[in-house]
Design a protein around this motif. Sequence first.
Motif, PDB file in Angstrom:
ATOM      1  N   ASP A 150      -0.710  -7.574  -0.156  1.00 35.08           N
ATOM      2  CA  ASP A 150      -1.423  -6.937   1.177  1.00 35.08           C
ATOM      3  C   ASP A 150      -0.178  -7.105   2.214  1.00 35.08           C
ATOM      4  OD1 ASP A 150      -3.514  -6.193   0.199  1.00 35.08           O
ATOM      5  OD2 ASP A 150      -4.838  -7.984   0.827  1.00 35.08           O
ATOM      6  N   THR A 169       4.456   2.180  -1.908  1.00 36.78           N
ATOM      7  CA  THR A 169       3.342   2.802  -2.327  1.00 36.78           C
ATOM      8  C   THR A 169       3.350   3.189  -3.733  1.00 36.78           C
ATOM      9  OG1 THR A 169       3.587   4.720  -0.960  1.00 36.78           O
ATOM     10  CG2 THR A 169       1.941   3.138  -0.329  1.00 36.78           C
ATOM     11  N   LYS A 191      -1.269  -0.032   2.404  1.00 38.91           N
ATOM     12  CA  LYS A 191      -2.172  -0.962   1.948  1.00 38.91           C
ATOM     13  C   LYS A 191      -1.906  -1.673   0.589  1.00 38.91           C
ATOM     14  CE  LYS A 191      -6.619   0.816   4.177  1.00 38.91           C
ATOM     15  NZ  LYS A 191      -6.649   1.967   4.743  1.00 38.91           N
ATOM     16  N   ALA A 226       1.834  -4.225   4.167  1.00 40.26           N
ATOM     17  CA  ALA A 226       1.593  -4.033   5.730  1.00 40.26           C
ATOM     18  C   ALA A 226       2.999  -3.791   6.220  1.00 40.26           C
ATOM     19  CB  ALA A 226       0.644  -5.192   6.238  1.00 40.26           C
TER      20      ALA A 226
END
Length: 468
Positions: free
Chosen positions: A321, A102, A330, A325
């Motif tokens: 994506d 992230t 996300k 995951a």
Amino acid sequence: MDKKNNAAEALREQLCFTTKNGGKVLSADVIAACDRYCEGYKEFLDAAKTEREAVITAIAMAEKQGFVPFDPHAELKPGDKVYLNNRGKSLILAVIGTRPITDGVTIAAAHVDSPRLDLKPNPLYEDSELAYFDTHYYGGIKKYQWTAIPLALHGVIVRKDGTCVTVTIGEDPQDPVFCVTDLLPHLGAEQMKRTAAEVVKGEDLNVLIGSRPFLDDEGSEAVKLNILSILNKKYGITEADFLSAELEIVPVFGARDVGLDRSMIGAYGHDDRVCAYPAVTAILLCGTPAYTAVTILADKEEVGSNGNTGMNSAFLRYFIDDLAAVFGAKGHHVLSRSLCLSADVNAALDPIYPEVMVRSNAAKLNHGVCITKYTGSRGKSDTSDASAEAMGTVRRILDEKDVLWQTGELGKVEAGGGGTVAKYISMLDVDTVDLGVPVLSMHAPMEIVSKIDVYMAHKAFLATMKRD
Ligand code: MN
Ligand code: MN
């Protein structure tokens, strides 16, 4: 030099922005490294004249370094190396970093399709006892440049039964080659009155492929029949199989050193293999980076990035994506914090045609990799136009790692223009900066780049992938 001039010189050095010729400012060791690096690049050029060949070649290079097919259901840890082969025509390579996913990823995105002549869906015909392939040109070409040069045929044919055959004719010195003929000057007076865009018309780019009739045949189109017979024996195909084929006509000649000083490389398809190869070698050498590193080799850039192998499709978003995951995150949280170098060529200043450039904003051969804030045309139409902050980030990374860089616009305001994949990647909320190698004779059958600039592109991608 008197004292006053010394002071001015010192102040100029401190305040003025001037790019430098790598041949003057780089050490002999670095220049030797540039030359060595480009030996590998020339091999890549010769092995990968089409997008499919570039994907196959890059996968082979990556597998040698431990890359494995990406499995969205398998766990991943820092240092793991994966790839996603998108239909054999575009490719994503990734090395997992130590930071959380992230925090974003570092992307280098080049394209591996180049301007060429594609065979039409029903290409084979005979006229005046000569056999031809009818073509439809792909990308922006000066059509007259494609006549009277040796041409090769590369591609795939899917037969009626679904099996696929790979075709390469013209690369082996024992192979025959093909040619688009041109009118002799003695009878070219009317042709030479046409504008350069029409000297050779798109519909006249027909490739000569045979002239000898099928023996024992009394019927019409015996030369065409003979060609079909040869193709049937060699590839097991019939005429209808051309419909389910992608066959590309490309120049025969391989990459060669240019200049008595061997400082440049002349080849077909530098745009954009000259960024694709450095983006691949960078990810192979980036070790275990802080930010997850991603190299993309895209298809269809030369025709607007459309289609499911081009960047104006969802395949990158789907990959991110799936990658997110794996770490319970996300995809859009990853993309929003990512940095992308949209790796594509720029026009180098050509002193024979200086009128299309403004020297202070034109890239020069040997002055290093070119950072471009925006592409597009007219009033910055059709460009992502990188932010000051993104430009600042990239510039700082390159300076810290002694990457020789310069900046350049694609010609004068309103002189023309062009685009890259930058706008499609920035559409995913990624900070995106154009960066690539200056090219002379862009989109010609033989394009020219400087060896110093090629190596600096590699260093730029590597430095960015290794950012803290
Ligand atoms: Mn390009
Ligand atoms: Mn191009």
